[in-house]
Design an enzyme around this catalytic site. Structure first.
Site, short mmCIF file in Angstrom:
data_model
loop_
_atom_site.label_atom_id
_atom_site.label_comp_id
_atom_site.label_asym_id
_atom_site.label_seq_id
_atom_site.Cartn_x
_atom_site.Cartn_y
_atom_site.Cartn_z
N SER A 152 0.86 -1.18 0.00
CA SER A 152 0.00 0.00 0.00
C SER A 152 0.90 1.23 0.00
CB SER A 152 -0.85 -0.05 1.28
OG SER A 152 -1.28 1.23 1.64
N TYR A 165 -2.54 -1.43 10.07
CA TYR A 165 -2.57 -1.70 8.63
C TYR A 165 -1.23 -1.30 8.01
CZ TYR A 165 -4.05 -1.37 3.71
OH TYR A 165 -4.15 -1.51 2.34
N1 LIG Z 1 -8.55 -0.37 -2.61
C1 LIG Z 1 -7.48 0.38 -2.43
O1 LIG Z 1 -7.54 1.62 -2.63
C2 LIG Z 1 -6.17 -0.23 -1.99
C3 LIG Z 1 -5.05 0.61 -1.91
C4 LIG Z 1 -3.84 0.07 -1.51
C5 LIG Z 1 -3.75 -1.29 -1.22
N2 LIG Z 1 -4.87 -2.08 -1.30
C6 LIG Z 1 -4.72 -3.51 -1.01
O2 LIG Z 1 -5.28 -4.26 -2.07
C7 LIG Z 1 -5.76 -5.52 -1.57
C8 LIG Z 1 -7.19 -5.73 -2.01
O3 LIG Z 1 -7.97 -4.73 -1.39
P1 LIG Z 1 -9.44 -4.32 -1.89
O4 LIG Z 1 -9.45 -2.85 -1.88
O5 LIG Z 1 -9.79 -5.09 -3.10
O6 LIG Z 1 -10.28 -4.80 -0.61
P2 LIG Z 1 -11.73 -5.40 -0.47
O7 LIG Z 1 -12.61 -4.98 -1.59
O8 LIG Z 1 -12.11 -5.08 0.94
O9 LIG Z 1 -11.48 -6.95 -0.61
C9 LIG Z 1 -10.70 -7.63 0.34
C10 LIG Z 1 -10.87 -9.10 0.13
O10 LIG Z 1 -10.16 -9.77 1.19
C11 LIG Z 1 -11.00 -10.73 1.78
N3 LIG Z 1 -10.71 -10.93 3.18
C12 LIG Z 1 -10.70 -10.00 4.16
N4 LIG Z 1 -10.49 -10.58 5.35
C13 LIG Z 1 -10.37 -11.92 5.11
C14 LIG Z 1 -10.17 -13.06 5.93
N5 LIG Z 1 -10.09 -12.95 7.27
N6 LIG Z 1 -10.09 -14.28 5.36
C15 LIG Z 1 -10.22 -14.42 4.03
N7 LIG Z 1 -10.43 -13.38 3.19
C16 LIG Z 1 -10.50 -12.14 3.73
C17 LIG Z 1 -12.40 -10.16 1.63
O11 LIG Z 1 -13.34 -11.20 1.74
P3 LIG Z 1 -14.87 -10.89 2.15
O12 LIG Z 1 -15.39 -10.01 1.06
O13 LIG Z 1 -15.47 -12.24 2.20
O14 LIG Z 1 -14.81 -10.20 3.46
C18 LIG Z 1 -12.33 -9.54 0.23
O15 LIG Z 1 -12.58 -10.51 -0.76
C19 LIG Z 1 -5.55 -5.46 -0.06
O16 LIG Z 1 -4.36 -6.14 0.28
C20 LIG Z 1 -5.42 -3.99 0.24
O17 LIG Z 1 -4.66 -3.77 1.40
C21 LIG Z 1 -6.07 -1.58 -1.69
#
Ligand SMILES: NC(=O)c1ccc[n+]([C@@H]2O[C@H](COP(=O)([O-])OP(=O)(O)OC[C@H]3O[C@@H](n4cnc5c(N)ncnc54)[C@H](OP(=O)(O)O)[C@@H]3O)[C@@H](O)[C@H]2O)c1
Length: 245
Positions: A152, A165
Protein backbone atom coordinates in the site's frame (compact mmCIF):
# COMPACT_ATOMS: atom_id res chain seq x y z
CA UNK A 1 2.14 0.09 -15.72
CA UNK A 2 0.74 -0.28 -19.23
CA UNK A 3 0.96 -3.92 -20.21
CA UNK A 4 -1.08 -5.59 -22.92
CA UNK A 5 -1.59 -9.21 -21.94
CA UNK A 6 -1.80 -11.69 -24.80
CA UNK A 7 -4.95 -13.82 -24.84
CA UNK A 8 -3.08 -16.99 -23.96
CA UNK A 9 -0.84 -15.42 -21.27
CA UNK A 10 -1.92 -17.76 -18.48
CA UNK A 11 -2.83 -20.97 -20.31
CA UNK A 12 -1.75 -24.06 -18.31
CA UNK A 13 -1.12 -21.97 -15.20
CA UNK A 14 -2.77 -22.56 -11.85
CA UNK A 15 -3.09 -19.40 -9.77
CA UNK A 16 -4.27 -19.09 -6.18
CA UNK A 17 -5.70 -15.68 -5.24
CA UNK A 18 -6.64 -14.77 -1.67
CA UNK A 19 -9.59 -12.44 -1.15
CA UNK A 20 -10.94 -13.49 -4.53
CA UNK A 21 -14.57 -12.77 -3.67
CA UNK A 22 -14.50 -8.99 -3.84
CA UNK A 23 -12.60 -5.91 -4.96
CA UNK A 24 -9.26 -6.28 -6.72
CA UNK A 25 -9.02 -10.03 -6.01
CA UNK A 26 -12.36 -10.68 -7.71
CA UNK A 27 -11.47 -8.62 -10.80
CA UNK A 28 -8.07 -10.32 -11.01
CA UNK A 29 -9.56 -13.83 -10.69
CA UNK A 30 -12.00 -13.24 -13.54
CA UNK A 31 -9.30 -11.65 -15.73
CA UNK A 32 -6.85 -14.51 -15.08
CA UNK A 33 -9.49 -17.09 -16.03
CA UNK A 34 -10.25 -15.13 -19.21
CA UNK A 35 -6.54 -15.41 -20.09
CA UNK A 36 -6.60 -19.18 -19.65
CA UNK A 37 -5.62 -19.80 -16.01
CA UNK A 38 -7.08 -22.31 -13.59
CA UNK A 39 -7.94 -20.08 -10.68
CA UNK A 40 -8.21 -21.15 -7.06
CA UNK A 41 -10.49 -18.70 -5.29
CA UNK A 42 -9.63 -18.34 -1.62
CA UNK A 43 -11.81 -16.18 0.59
CA UNK A 44 -14.03 -16.04 3.59
CA UNK A 45 -17.54 -15.35 2.23
CA UNK A 46 -18.61 -18.44 0.29
CA UNK A 47 -21.50 -16.66 -1.44
CA UNK A 48 -19.14 -14.10 -2.96
CA UNK A 49 -16.75 -16.84 -4.08
CA UNK A 50 -19.64 -18.73 -5.69
CA UNK A 51 -20.63 -15.64 -7.63
CA UNK A 52 -17.05 -15.25 -8.96
CA UNK A 53 -16.99 -18.97 -9.73
CA UNK A 54 -20.20 -18.62 -11.79
CA UNK A 55 -18.77 -15.65 -13.69
CA UNK A 56 -15.67 -17.68 -14.53
CA UNK A 57 -17.72 -20.69 -15.64
CA UNK A 58 -19.73 -18.37 -17.91
CA UNK A 59 -16.52 -17.42 -19.75
CA UNK A 60 -16.36 -21.02 -20.99
CA UNK A 61 -12.60 -20.87 -20.89
CA UNK A 62 -11.46 -22.42 -17.63
CA UNK A 63 -13.08 -23.70 -14.50
CA UNK A 64 -12.30 -22.40 -11.05
CA UNK A 65 -12.04 -23.96 -7.60
CA UNK A 66 -13.32 -22.51 -4.34
CA UNK A 67 -11.27 -22.63 -1.17
CA UNK A 68 -13.24 -21.16 1.76
CA UNK A 69 -10.79 -20.03 4.43
CA UNK A 70 -11.11 -17.34 7.09
CA UNK A 71 -7.52 -16.16 7.33
CA UNK A 72 -8.26 -14.72 10.76
CA UNK A 73 -8.93 -18.08 12.35
CA UNK A 74 -6.90 -20.48 10.21
CA UNK A 75 -4.27 -22.52 12.07
CA UNK A 76 -0.93 -23.82 10.85
CA UNK A 77 -2.62 -27.21 10.36
CA UNK A 78 -5.11 -25.60 7.95
CA UNK A 79 -2.30 -24.22 5.80
CA UNK A 80 -0.51 -27.57 5.76
CA UNK A 81 -3.71 -29.32 4.66
CA UNK A 82 -4.45 -26.59 2.11
CA UNK A 83 -1.02 -27.04 0.50
CA UNK A 84 -1.56 -30.83 0.38
CA UNK A 85 -4.95 -30.31 -1.27
CA UNK A 86 -3.55 -27.92 -3.90
CA UNK A 87 -0.70 -30.32 -4.68
CA UNK A 88 -3.06 -33.29 -4.86
CA UNK A 89 -5.65 -31.53 -7.06
CA UNK A 90 -3.38 -29.51 -9.35
CA UNK A 91 0.10 -31.07 -9.06
CA UNK A 92 1.81 -27.67 -9.09
CA UNK A 93 1.11 -24.01 -8.41
CA UNK A 94 2.32 -21.37 -10.88
CA UNK A 95 1.35 -18.32 -8.88
CA UNK A 96 0.16 -17.19 -5.49
CA UNK A 97 -1.39 -13.74 -5.07
CA UNK A 98 -1.64 -12.51 -1.49
CA UNK A 99 -4.44 -10.02 -1.94
CA UNK A 100 -6.80 -10.40 1.06
CA UNK A 101 -6.33 -7.81 3.78
CA UNK A 102 -8.16 -6.11 6.57
CA UNK A 103 -7.96 -2.40 7.18
CA UNK A 104 -8.85 -2.54 10.86
CA UNK A 105 -9.97 0.72 12.41
CA UNK A 106 -8.15 3.95 11.58
CA UNK A 107 -7.46 5.71 14.88
CA UNK A 108 -4.82 7.48 16.94
CA UNK A 109 -2.04 5.07 17.88
CA UNK A 110 -2.73 5.18 21.62
CA UNK A 111 -6.34 4.14 21.01
CA UNK A 112 -5.50 1.08 18.92
CA UNK A 113 -6.98 -1.97 20.61
CA UNK A 114 -4.59 -4.87 20.88
CA UNK A 115 -7.26 -7.33 19.70
CA UNK A 116 -7.73 -5.37 16.49
CA UNK A 117 -3.93 -5.04 16.07
CA UNK A 118 -3.62 -8.83 16.36
CA UNK A 119 -6.45 -9.47 13.87
CA UNK A 120 -4.93 -7.18 11.26
CA UNK A 121 -1.52 -8.82 11.72
CA UNK A 122 -3.12 -12.26 11.54
CA UNK A 123 -4.86 -11.62 8.21
CA UNK A 124 -2.36 -9.27 6.53
CA UNK A 125 0.93 -10.76 7.70
CA UNK A 126 0.75 -14.13 9.47
CA UNK A 127 -1.59 -15.68 6.89
CA UNK A 128 0.68 -14.75 3.92
CA UNK A 129 3.67 -16.04 5.92
CA UNK A 130 2.07 -19.46 6.51
CA UNK A 131 0.55 -19.72 3.04
CA UNK A 132 3.90 -18.91 1.44
CA UNK A 133 5.79 -21.27 3.74
CA UNK A 134 3.56 -24.28 3.02
CA UNK A 135 3.02 -23.56 -0.66
CA UNK A 136 6.69 -23.05 -1.59
CA UNK A 137 7.15 -26.80 -2.28
CA UNK A 138 4.08 -26.75 -4.56
CA UNK A 139 5.31 -23.57 -6.28
CA UNK A 140 8.65 -25.30 -6.83
CA UNK A 141 6.87 -27.95 -8.91
CA UNK A 142 6.09 -25.32 -11.58
CA UNK A 143 8.74 -24.43 -14.16
CA UNK A 144 8.62 -20.80 -13.03
CA UNK A 145 6.44 -19.49 -10.22
CA UNK A 146 5.41 -16.00 -9.20
CA UNK A 147 4.37 -14.87 -5.73
CA UNK A 148 2.77 -11.44 -5.45
CA UNK A 149 2.34 -9.67 -2.14
CA UNK A 150 0.04 -6.67 -1.84
CA UNK A 151 1.36 -3.53 -0.23
CA UNK A 152 0.00 0.00 0.00
CA UNK A 153 1.03 3.63 -0.13
CA UNK A 154 1.44 3.31 3.65
CA UNK A 155 3.64 0.19 3.25
CA UNK A 156 6.89 2.10 2.89
CA UNK A 157 5.94 5.46 4.38
CA UNK A 158 4.15 5.56 7.73
CA UNK A 159 1.02 7.68 8.07
CA UNK A 160 -0.79 8.95 11.17
CA UNK A 161 -3.84 6.89 12.21
CA UNK A 162 -3.10 3.97 9.88
CA UNK A 163 -1.29 2.05 12.71
CA UNK A 164 -1.69 -1.73 12.34
CA UNK A 165 -2.57 -1.70 8.63
CA UNK A 166 0.47 0.41 7.77
CA UNK A 167 2.80 -1.65 9.97
CA UNK A 168 1.43 -4.91 8.48
CA UNK A 169 2.22 -3.62 4.97
CA UNK A 170 5.78 -2.56 5.95
CA UNK A 171 6.28 -6.10 7.29
CA UNK A 172 4.76 -7.56 4.12
CA UNK A 173 7.32 -5.69 2.02
CA UNK A 174 10.04 -6.95 4.36
CA UNK A 175 8.84 -10.53 4.03
CA UNK A 176 8.79 -10.22 0.23
CA UNK A 177 12.39 -8.96 0.25
CA UNK A 178 13.57 -11.74 2.57
CA UNK A 179 12.12 -14.58 0.49
CA UNK A 180 13.14 -12.94 -2.78
CA UNK A 181 16.73 -12.81 -1.53
CA UNK A 182 16.63 -16.41 -0.27
CA UNK A 183 15.23 -17.72 -3.55
CA UNK A 184 17.20 -15.45 -5.89
CA UNK A 185 18.82 -18.36 -7.71
CA UNK A 186 15.62 -20.41 -7.96
CA UNK A 187 12.59 -20.79 -10.20
CA UNK A 188 10.55 -18.66 -7.79
CA UNK A 189 10.10 -14.91 -7.93
CA UNK A 190 8.57 -12.69 -5.25
CA UNK A 191 7.37 -9.13 -5.75
CA UNK A 192 4.94 -6.65 -4.18
CA UNK A 193 2.32 -4.43 -5.79
CA UNK A 194 0.78 -1.28 -4.40
CA UNK A 195 -2.50 -1.09 -6.34
CA UNK A 196 -2.99 2.59 -5.45
CA UNK A 197 -6.36 4.20 -4.73
CA UNK A 198 -8.97 1.82 -6.13
CA UNK A 199 -12.76 1.85 -5.91
CA UNK A 200 -13.47 -1.03 -3.48
CA UNK A 201 -15.18 -1.65 -0.15
CA UNK A 202 -11.88 -1.24 1.68
CA UNK A 203 -11.21 2.14 0.08
CA UNK A 204 -14.76 3.26 0.91
CA UNK A 205 -14.30 2.37 4.56
CA UNK A 206 -11.01 4.33 4.72
CA UNK A 207 -12.35 7.37 2.82
CA UNK A 208 -16.16 7.35 3.21
CA UNK A 209 -16.63 10.95 2.05
CA UNK A 210 -14.49 10.99 -1.11
CA UNK A 211 -15.79 11.41 -4.65
CA UNK A 212 -15.41 7.87 -5.99
CA UNK A 213 -15.87 8.97 -9.61
CA UNK A 214 -12.18 9.87 -9.69
CA UNK A 215 -11.02 6.44 -8.54
CA UNK A 216 -9.78 3.64 -10.78
CA UNK A 217 -11.92 0.52 -10.76
CA UNK A 218 -10.34 -2.83 -9.82
CA UNK A 219 -10.42 -3.83 -13.50
CA UNK A 220 -8.29 -0.76 -14.34
CA UNK A 221 -5.37 -1.61 -12.03
CA UNK A 222 -4.63 -5.17 -13.18
CA UNK A 223 -1.84 -4.70 -15.75
CA UNK A 224 1.04 -4.96 -13.26
CA UNK A 225 -0.48 -8.12 -11.77
CA UNK A 226 -0.76 -9.70 -15.22
CA UNK A 227 2.80 -8.75 -16.11
CA UNK A 228 4.09 -10.35 -12.90
CA UNK A 229 1.95 -13.47 -13.42
CA UNK A 230 3.09 -14.09 -16.99
CA UNK A 231 6.44 -15.48 -18.09
CA UNK A 232 7.68 -12.12 -19.39
CA UNK A 233 8.52 -11.25 -15.79
CA UNK A 234 10.62 -14.37 -15.14
CA UNK A 235 13.82 -13.12 -13.47
CA UNK A 236 12.15 -10.08 -11.90
CA UNK A 237 12.21 -10.54 -8.14
CA UNK A 238 12.40 -8.55 -4.91
CA UNK A 239 10.74 -5.47 -6.39
CA UNK A 240 7.90 -3.19 -5.35
CA UNK A 241 5.59 -1.96 -8.11
CA UNK A 242 3.05 0.85 -8.13
CA UNK A 243 0.14 -0.33 -10.28
CA UNK A 244 -0.93 3.20 -11.12
CA UNK A 245 2.32 4.75 -12.30
N1 LIG B 1 -8.55 -0.37 -2.61
C1 LIG B 1 -7.48 0.38 -2.43
O1 LIG B 1 -7.54 1.62 -2.63
C2 LIG B 1 -6.17 -0.23 -1.99
C3 LIG B 1 -5.05 0.61 -1.91
C4 LIG B 1 -3.84 0.07 -1.51
C5 LIG B 1 -3.75 -1.29 -1.22
N2 LIG B 1 -4.87 -2.08 -1.30
C6 LIG B 1 -4.72 -3.51 -1.01
O2 LIG B 1 -5.28 -4.26 -2.07
C7 LIG B 1 -5.76 -5.52 -1.57
C8 LIG B 1 -7.19 -5.73 -2.01
O3 LIG B 1 -7.97 -4.73 -1.39
P1 LIG B 1 -9.44 -4.32 -1.89
O4 LIG B 1 -9.45 -2.85 -1.88
O5 LIG B 1 -9.79 -5.09 -3.10
O6 LIG B 1 -10.28 -4.80 -0.61
P2 LIG B 1 -11.73 -5.40 -0.47
O7 LIG B 1 -12.61 -4.98 -1.59
O8 LIG B 1 -12.11 -5.08 0.94
O9 LIG B 1 -11.48 -6.95 -0.61
C9 LIG B 1 -10.70 -7.63 0.34
C10 LIG B 1 -10.87 -9.10 0.13
O10 LIG B 1 -10.16 -9.77 1.19
C11 LIG B 1 -11.00 -10.73 1.78
N3 LIG B 1 -10.71 -10.93 3.18
C12 LIG B 1 -10.70 -10.00 4.16
N4 LIG B 1 -10.49 -10.58 5.35
C13 LIG B 1 -10.37 -11.92 5.11
C14 LIG B 1 -10.17 -13.06 5.93
N5 LIG B 1 -10.09 -12.95 7.27
N6 LIG B 1 -10.09 -14.28 5.36
C15 LIG B 1 -10.22 -14.42 4.03
N7 LIG B 1 -10.43 -13.38 3.19
C16 LIG B 1 -10.50 -12.14 3.73
C17 LIG B 1 -12.40 -10.16 1.63
O11 LIG B 1 -13.34 -11.20 1.74
P3 LIG B 1 -14.87 -10.89 2.15
O12 LIG B 1 -15.39 -10.01 1.06
O13 LIG B 1 -15.47 -12.24 2.20
O14 LIG B 1 -14.81 -10.20 3.46
C18 LIG B 1 -12.33 -9.54 0.23
O15 LIG B 1 -12.58 -10.51 -0.76
C19 LIG B 1 -5.55 -5.46 -0.06
O16 LIG B 1 -4.36 -6.14 0.28
C20 LIG B 1 -5.42 -3.99 0.24
O17 LIG B 1 -4.66 -3.77 1.40
C21 LIG B 1 -6.07 -1.58 -1.69
Amino acid sequence: MDYIAPNNLLVNKTILITGAGDGIGKALAIKCASLGANVILLGKTVKKLESVYDQIEALNRQSAAILPVDLKGATEEHYRDLADTVEHEFGKLDALVHNASQLGVLSPFKQVESKMWEEVMQVNLNAPFLLTKYLIPVLEKAEHASVIFTTSGVGNKGRAYWGPYSVSKFATEGMMQVVADEYEESSLRFNAINPGATKTAMRASAFPAEDTRLLKTPEQVLDTYLYLLGDESVGITGQRFNAQS
